[in-house]
Design a protein around this motif. Structure first.
Motif, PDB file in Angstrom:
ATOM      1  N   PHE A  48      41.565 -31.218 -66.291  1.00 26.14           N
ATOM      2  CA  PHE A  48      40.916 -30.858 -65.018  1.00 26.14           C
ATOM      3  C   PHE A  48      41.141 -31.895 -63.918  1.00 26.14           C
ATOM      4  O   PHE A  48      40.533 -31.818 -62.848  1.00 26.14           O
ATOM      5  CB  PHE A  48      39.413 -30.610 -65.177  1.00 26.14           C
ATOM      6  CG  PHE A  48      39.061 -29.619 -66.249  1.00 26.14           C
ATOM      7  CD1 PHE A  48      39.815 -28.467 -66.426  1.00 26.14           C
ATOM      8  CD2 PHE A  48      37.978 -29.844 -67.084  1.00 26.14           C
ATOM      9  CE1 PHE A  48      39.492 -27.545 -67.420  1.00 26.14           C
ATOM     10  CE2 PHE A  48      37.656 -28.939 -68.087  1.00 26.14           C
ATOM     11  CZ  PHE A  48      38.413 -27.787 -68.251  1.00 26.14           C
TER      12      PHE A  48
ATOM     13  N   LEU B  22      44.766 -29.591 -63.777  1.00 27.73           N
ATOM     14  CA  LEU B  22      44.527 -28.209 -63.382  1.00 27.73           C
ATOM     15  C   LEU B  22      45.855 -27.478 -63.516  1.00 27.73           C
ATOM     16  O   LEU B  22      46.775 -27.695 -62.724  1.00 27.73           O
ATOM     17  CB  LEU B  22      44.018 -28.159 -61.936  1.00 27.73           C
ATOM     18  CG  LEU B  22      42.682 -28.878 -61.696  1.00 27.73           C
ATOM     19  CD1 LEU B  22      42.457 -29.112 -60.214  1.00 27.73           C
ATOM     20  CD2 LEU B  22      41.536 -28.070 -62.286  1.00 27.73           C
TER      21      LEU B  22
ATOM     22  N   GLY C 274      38.325 -31.029 -59.770  1.00 21.15           N
ATOM     23  CA  GLY C 274      38.143 -30.428 -61.087  1.00 21.15           C
ATOM     24  C   GLY C 274      36.742 -29.933 -61.357  1.00 21.15           C
ATOM     25  O   GLY C 274      36.480 -29.377 -62.429  1.00 21.15           O
TER      26      GLY C 274
END
Length: 418
Positions: free
Chosen positions: A139, A154, A205
């Motif tokens: 993330f 991501l 994130g």
């Protein structure tokens, strides 16, 4: 739609935004004003950067005075300019690294590229050229240059370029599980890993504060396995978590720190890297054999940007805005759990310093709720995990922050009942 504005919006599914764009034409303090006459509370401080608020006259004055004296001059080879030198000294004095050297550039993505390259260059100079892999967390967001794209946690930021990673020697580690990180290191092999990059508090994130002890565990793993620790403080630097750098809050001793955004409160583009002596000293040895680290761009050490940064740091200190962040954090710590407890459509809340997120139930859309907040006079932003961003300027009043959280409560409740 095809005949719309010439400007290509960033990070946008274009058919979803063309014709719906909100044009900001001025700002004042914690508010921005749109071309159609709306006044909006900036609950995101732009993209996490407007720490001292919008349109501060002292920063405009600093830029004006500097441009009349010298707009800029490059910092290549024998040349420097006085403001770049002064800013570097100021930053070294407040850095979470003793005796730090400073590389200046134009922003956070630039800084990540430089830090990752310097990590690899360090190990090559050390005679360990196999250490090339850069680790980053699930993330994570580290900008969108080639290295930032490659180390993104991501997945959607890495997709569509013909390979899993533009720079091939990268790998992801667990968000908060240190044992899994240790397993990943051993699977890849410590002799292949150059550096580990982490945000102290993840921003894009989903505003993910670290699990207790996790960052310290990462630091121990780096020391044990000769892996450089790169702390990405592009969002958290310059007070966002109540200390000048979040590394101080979490007891970290990084090898490299990337920064941007808050160094100028976004008034001009500026970023850079703070560098530990064990990295920079070999490049300073007085010897014909001393290597060169090939970094630099036209606007690295831009004199006007440096002048604005210096004035911005003056304001942070003079107006005691870091202690103000601590006061506002206490309000978030009170208001967000209360929001979660009373609103059944809120599944989770998270915060650290003046960074917060509200995660809404899966049957709702954070993007649509952010749109409804605009109609209510507040700017939030949808983040990963169906979450809404909270990160207003440091000058936000107590009442404004409470009103913002309660507007999110109302917007989520209305969406739930619809």
């Amino acid at each position: 739609m095809l005949d719309g504005p010439a400007l290509w919006p960033a990070q946008a599914h274009l058919p979803s935004v063309i014709g719906r764009q909100i044009v900001i034409e001025r700002g004042e303090g914690s508010y921005v004003y749109t071309s159609d006459g709306r006044r909006l509370f900036d609950g995101t401080a732009g993209l996490w950067h407007a720490n001292i608020g919008h349109s501060h006259p002292e920063l405009a004055q600093a830029a004006h005075e500097q441009m009349l004296r010298l707009e800029t001059y490059h910092t290549f080879n024998r040349f420097a300019n006085d403001k770049a030198l002064a800013l570097a000294e100021r930053l070294a004095g407040i850095a979470p690294i003793e005796r730090a050297k400073v590389i200046l550039n134009s922003g956070g993505s630039d800084a990540i590229d430089v830090a990752c390259k310097l990590a690899r260059r360090h190990w090559h100079r050390e005679g360990r050229p196999s250490k090339t892999v850069i680790l980053s967390r699930e993330f994570a967001y580290h900008g969108l240059h080639a290295y930032g794209t490659s180390i993104a946690g991501l997945d959607f930021n890495r997709e569509g370029y013909g390979s899993d990673s533009l720079v091939p020697e990268t790998a992801r580690i667990s968000l908060n599980d240190a044992e899994q990180v240790a397993d990943t290191i051993m699977r890849i092999g410590p002799d292949r890993i150059a550096a580990m990059v982490t945000e102290p508090v993840q921003g894009t994130g989903g505003v993910n504060p670290p699990a207790p002890g996790y960052l310290q565990a990462l630091q121990r793993l780096c020391r044990t396995h000769d892996i450089l620790l790169i702390v990405d403080e592009v969002i958290t630097g310059f007070g966002r978590t109540g200390t000048m750098f979040a590394s101080e809050r979490y007891g970290l001793e990084p090898d490299l720190v990337t920064f941007a955004k808050g160094v100028t409160s976004g008034y001009v583009p500026l970023g850079g890297v703070l560098i530990h002596p064990r990295i920079w000293e070999p490049f300073y040895v007085d010897s014909p054999a001393t290597p060169v680290f090939r970094h630099g761009s036209t606007y690295a050490g831009h004199a006007t940007a440096a002048a604005v940064a210096l004035r911005n740091l003056d304001i942070l200190e003079r107006d005691q805005l870091l202690s103000r962040v601590t006061e506002l954090e206490a309000i978030l710590d009170r208001e967000l759990p209360a929001l979660r407890d009373r609103n059944p459509a809120v599944s989770e809340v998270r915060s650290a310093g003046l960074l917060g997120a509200v995660t809404v139930a899966g049957h709702l859309s954070a993007e649509r709720i952010a749109d409804s907040l605009i109609d209510m006079g507040f700017i939030s932003r949808p983040l990963r995990g169906n979450s809404l961003q909270i990160s207003p300027p440091f000058i936000t009043t107590n009442d404004e922050l409470v009103s913002f959280v309660r507007a999110i409560d109302d917007a989520v409740g209305n969406a739930h009942q619809a």
